[in-house]
Design a protein around this motif. Structure first.
Motif, PDB file in Angstrom:
ATOM      1  N   VAL A  18       0.838  -1.197   0.000  1.00 51.82           N
ATOM      2  CA  VAL A  18       0.000   0.000   0.000  1.00 51.82           C
ATOM      3  C   VAL A  18       0.875   1.249   0.000  1.00 51.82           C
ATOM      4  O   VAL A  18       0.593   2.214  -0.732  1.00 51.82           O
ATOM      5  N   ASP A  19       1.941   1.235   0.802  1.00 52.39           N
ATOM      6  CA  ASP A  19       2.857   2.381   0.861  1.00 52.39           C
ATOM      7  C   ASP A  19       3.470   2.663  -0.508  1.00 52.39           C
ATOM      8  O   ASP A  19       3.562   3.822  -0.937  1.00 52.39           O
ATOM      9  N   LEU A  20       3.897   1.609  -1.198  1.00 49.38           N
ATOM     10  CA  LEU A  20       4.544   1.786  -2.495  1.00 49.38           C
ATOM     11  C   LEU A  20       3.569   2.329  -3.539  1.00 49.38           C
ATOM     12  O   LEU A  20       3.919   3.212  -4.332  1.00 49.38           O
ATOM     13  N   PHE A  21       2.356   1.817  -3.521  1.00 52.85           N
ATOM     14  CA  PHE A  21       1.355   2.336  -4.461  1.00 52.85           C
ATOM     15  C   PHE A  21       1.038   3.800  -4.151  1.00 52.85           C
ATOM     16  O   PHE A  21       0.837   4.608  -5.056  1.00 52.85           O
ATOM     17  N   SER A  22       1.001   4.143  -2.874  1.00 49.45           N
ATOM     18  CA  SER A  22       0.713   5.528  -2.506  1.00 49.45           C
ATOM     19  C   SER A  22       1.852   6.457  -2.909  1.00 49.45           C
ATOM     20  O   SER A  22       1.635   7.648  -3.165  1.00 49.45           O
ATOM     21  N   LEU A  23       3.087   5.917  -3.003  1.00 52.71           N
ATOM     22  CA  LEU A  23       4.234   6.712  -3.441  1.00 52.71           C
ATOM     23  C   LEU A  23       4.271   6.894  -4.960  1.00 52.71           C
ATOM     24  O   LEU A  23       5.003   7.740  -5.462  1.00 52.71           O
ATOM     25  N   GLY A  24       3.492   6.049  -5.668  1.00 52.25           N
ATOM     26  CA  GLY A  24       3.430   6.204  -7.117  1.00 52.25           C
ATOM     27  C   GLY A  24       3.872   5.005  -7.915  1.00 52.25           C
ATOM     28  O   GLY A  24       4.068   5.110  -9.134  1.00 52.25           O
ATOM     29  N   ALA A  25       4.014   3.836  -7.261  1.00 48.27           N
ATOM     30  CA  ALA A  25       4.356   2.625  -8.012  1.00 48.27           C
ATOM     31  C   ALA A  25       3.175   2.216  -8.887  1.00 48.27           C
ATOM     32  O   ALA A  25       2.012   2.416  -8.523  1.00 48.27           O
ATOM     33  N   ASP A  26       3.471   1.625 -10.041  1.00 44.94           N
ATOM     34  CA  ASP A  26       2.422   1.173 -10.951  1.00 44.94           C
ATOM     35  C   ASP A  26       2.117  -0.306 -10.802  1.00 44.94           C
ATOM     36  O   ASP A  26       1.029  -0.754 -11.145  1.00 44.94           O
ATOM     37  N   ASP A  27       3.090  -1.070 -10.312  1.00 47.50           N
ATOM     38  CA  ASP A  27       2.867  -2.494 -10.066  1.00 47.50           C
ATOM     39  C   ASP A  27       3.941  -2.984  -9.116  1.00 47.50           C
ATOM     40  O   ASP A  27       4.904  -2.270  -8.819  1.00 47.50           O
ATOM     41  N   TYR A  28       3.783  -4.228  -8.654  1.00 51.53           N
ATOM     42  CA  TYR A  28       4.586  -4.764  -7.560  1.00 51.53           C
ATOM     43  C   TYR A  28       4.752  -6.259  -7.791  1.00 51.53           C
ATOM     44  O   TYR A  28       3.779  -6.954  -8.066  1.00 51.53           O
ATOM     45  N   LEU A  29       5.988  -6.747  -7.747  1.00 49.95           N
ATOM     46  CA  LEU A  29       6.245  -8.171  -7.934  1.00 49.95           C
ATOM     47  C   LEU A  29       7.172  -8.657  -6.825  1.00 49.95           C
ATOM     48  O   LEU A  29       8.234  -8.077  -6.591  1.00 49.95           O
ATOM     49  N   THR A  30       6.747  -9.728  -6.125  1.00 46.05           N
ATOM     50  CA  THR A  30       7.506 -10.244  -4.987  1.00 46.05           C
ATOM     51  C   THR A  30       8.520 -11.283  -5.443  1.00 46.05           C
ATOM     52  O   THR A  30       8.198 -12.186  -6.219  1.00 46.05           O
ATOM     53  N   LYS A  31       9.748 -11.158  -4.956  1.00 45.84           N
ATOM     54  CA  LYS A  31      10.788 -12.159  -5.209  1.00 45.84           C
ATOM     55  C   LYS A  31      10.583 -13.362  -4.298  1.00 45.84           C
ATOM     56  O   LYS A  31      10.171 -13.186  -3.144  1.00 45.84           O
ATOM     57  N   PRO A  32      10.910 -14.571  -4.764  1.00 48.53           N
ATOM     58  CA  PRO A  32      11.305 -14.919  -6.138  1.00 48.53           C
ATOM     59  C   PRO A  32      10.088 -14.934  -7.058  1.00 48.53           C
ATOM     60  O   PRO A  32       8.965 -15.154  -6.602  1.00 48.53           O
ATOM     61  N   PHE A  33      10.310 -14.722  -8.331  1.00 52.97           N
ATOM     62  CA  PHE A  33       9.205 -14.688  -9.287  1.00 52.97           C
ATOM     63  C   PHE A  33       9.578 -15.481 -10.534  1.00 52.97           C
ATOM     64  O   PHE A  33      10.757 -15.754 -10.801  1.00 52.97           O
ATOM     65  N   HIS A  34       8.568 -15.857 -11.299  1.00 51.62           N
ATOM     66  CA  HIS A  34       8.797 -16.530 -12.575  1.00 51.62           C
ATOM     67  C   HIS A  34       9.014 -15.475 -13.661  1.00 51.62           C
ATOM     68  O   HIS A  34       8.339 -14.439 -13.675  1.00 51.62           O
ATOM     69  N   LEU A  35       9.930 -15.743 -14.556  1.00 52.12           N
ATOM     70  CA  LEU A  35      10.218 -14.792 -15.624  1.00 52.12           C
ATOM     71  C   LEU A  35       8.985 -14.493 -16.467  1.00 52.12           C
ATOM     72  O   LEU A  35       8.786 -13.367 -16.916  1.00 52.12           O
ATOM     73  N   GLU A  36       8.140 -15.516 -16.657  1.00 51.59           N
ATOM     74  CA  GLU A  36       6.938 -15.319 -17.462  1.00 51.59           C
ATOM     75  C   GLU A  36       6.021 -14.270 -16.833  1.00 51.59           C
ATOM     76  O   GLU A  36       5.414 -13.451 -17.531  1.00 51.59           O
ATOM     77  N   GLU A  37       5.944 -14.279 -15.489  1.00 51.92           N
ATOM     78  CA  GLU A  37       5.109 -13.288 -14.816  1.00 51.92           C
ATOM     79  C   GLU A  37       5.723 -11.898 -14.923  1.00 51.92           C
ATOM     80  O   GLU A  37       5.008 -10.910 -15.148  1.00 51.92           O
ATOM     81  N   LEU A  38       7.035 -11.801 -14.781  1.00 54.06           N
ATOM     82  CA  LEU A  38       7.693 -10.501 -14.928  1.00 54.06           C
ATOM     83  C   LEU A  38       7.434  -9.931 -16.318  1.00 54.06           C
ATOM     84  O   LEU A  38       7.066  -8.759 -16.458  1.00 54.06           O
ATOM     85  N   LEU A  39       7.610 -10.743 -17.353  1.00 53.96           N
ATOM     86  CA  LEU A  39       7.398 -10.274 -18.720  1.00 53.96           C
ATOM     87  C   LEU A  39       5.952  -9.848 -18.940  1.00 53.96           C
ATOM     88  O   LEU A  39       5.677  -8.829 -19.598  1.00 53.96           O
ATOM     89  N   ALA A  40       5.022 -10.615 -18.374  1.00 52.87           N
ATOM     90  CA  ALA A  40       3.602 -10.275 -18.522  1.00 52.87           C
ATOM     91  C   ALA A  40       3.280  -8.956 -17.823  1.00 52.87           C
ATOM     92  O   ALA A  40       2.528  -8.126 -18.347  1.00 52.87           O
TER      93      ALA A  40
END
Length: 218
Positions: free
Chosen positions: A88-110
């Motif tokens: 919530v803090d990051l979105f309020s600062l102006g982030a457009d999306d958020y991805l938690t590590k570890p992640f799949h490359l396919e999700e990052l690309l999407a």
């Protein structure tokens, strides 16, 4: 599309840069927050991929400083922190999306494709131009439902014009954003690519041009 990757894990950063470049993106890399912030201020990027835990300047500090400086480049945050208050803090600062590590490359690309589409005014992987359809995920183009084979450079130019539909895109901008090098006064690369795209698509007046303004898909 030009991406800025700000990630201090050198092995991960190099691996992601290699993958993204194979996907056709132009990637600049910063290994600490302060350097990433300085590069971000140029406003030359279509998306910033920003790690949260960085040396010299944390990811949330970079994000906050960017938005306070009037830089509206889309930001996709990467972090091992998964709690809701931080999101919530990051979105309020102006982030457009958020991805938690570890992640799949396919999700990052999407997610990269989705953020870029949203900020360019499109909600789909398919850029619909009527008889012509551009599939950004598959790097494919069809005309009247028949696939047309474009080179990587031709596809990059057509995709960029589609994502900037209704706006004239200059020859210099195409050279820098799509082809990866600065404007050269004697180069006719863009003219040649546009001519090839027009010929392959066979759609009259799909890509219009105006001397002094550039090219446009209306």
């Amino acid at each position: 599309m030009r991406l800025l990757l700000i990630e201090d894990d050198v092995s991960l950063a190099k691996a992601l840069k290699e993958v993204l470049e194979k996907e056709g993106y132009r990637v600049s890399l910063a290994l600490d927050g302060r350097r990433g912030y300085q590069l971000s201020l140029t406003g030359e990027f279509d998306l910033i991929i920003l790690d949260l835990l960085l040396p010299s300047m944390s990811g949330d500090e970079v994000l906050k400083a960017l938005r306070q400086s009037g830089i509206n480049t889309p930001v996709l945050m990467l972090t091992v922190v998964s709690d809701l208050p931080k999101k919530v803090d990051l979105f309020s600062l102006g982030a457009d999306d958020y991805l938690t590590k570890p992640f799949h490359l396919e999700e990052l690309l999407a997610r990269i494709r989705a953020v870029i589409r949203r900020t360019k005014g499109s909600a789909s992987d398919v850029l619909d131009l009527g008889e012509v359809k551009v599939y950004t995920d598959k790097k494919k183009v069809t005309v009247r439902e028949q696939e047309v084979l474009l080179t990587a450079g031709e596809f990059a130019v057509l995709e960029y014009l589609c994502l900037n539909r209704g706006r004239y895109v200059s020859r210099e901008e195409i050279l820098e954003r799509c082809l990866g090098y600065r404007y050269e006064s004697e180069s006719n690369t863009v003219e040649v690519l546009i001519s090839r795209i027009r010929k392959k698509l066979g759609i009259k007046d799909l890509i219009k041009s105006s001397r002094g303004f550039g090219y446009i898909i209306e």
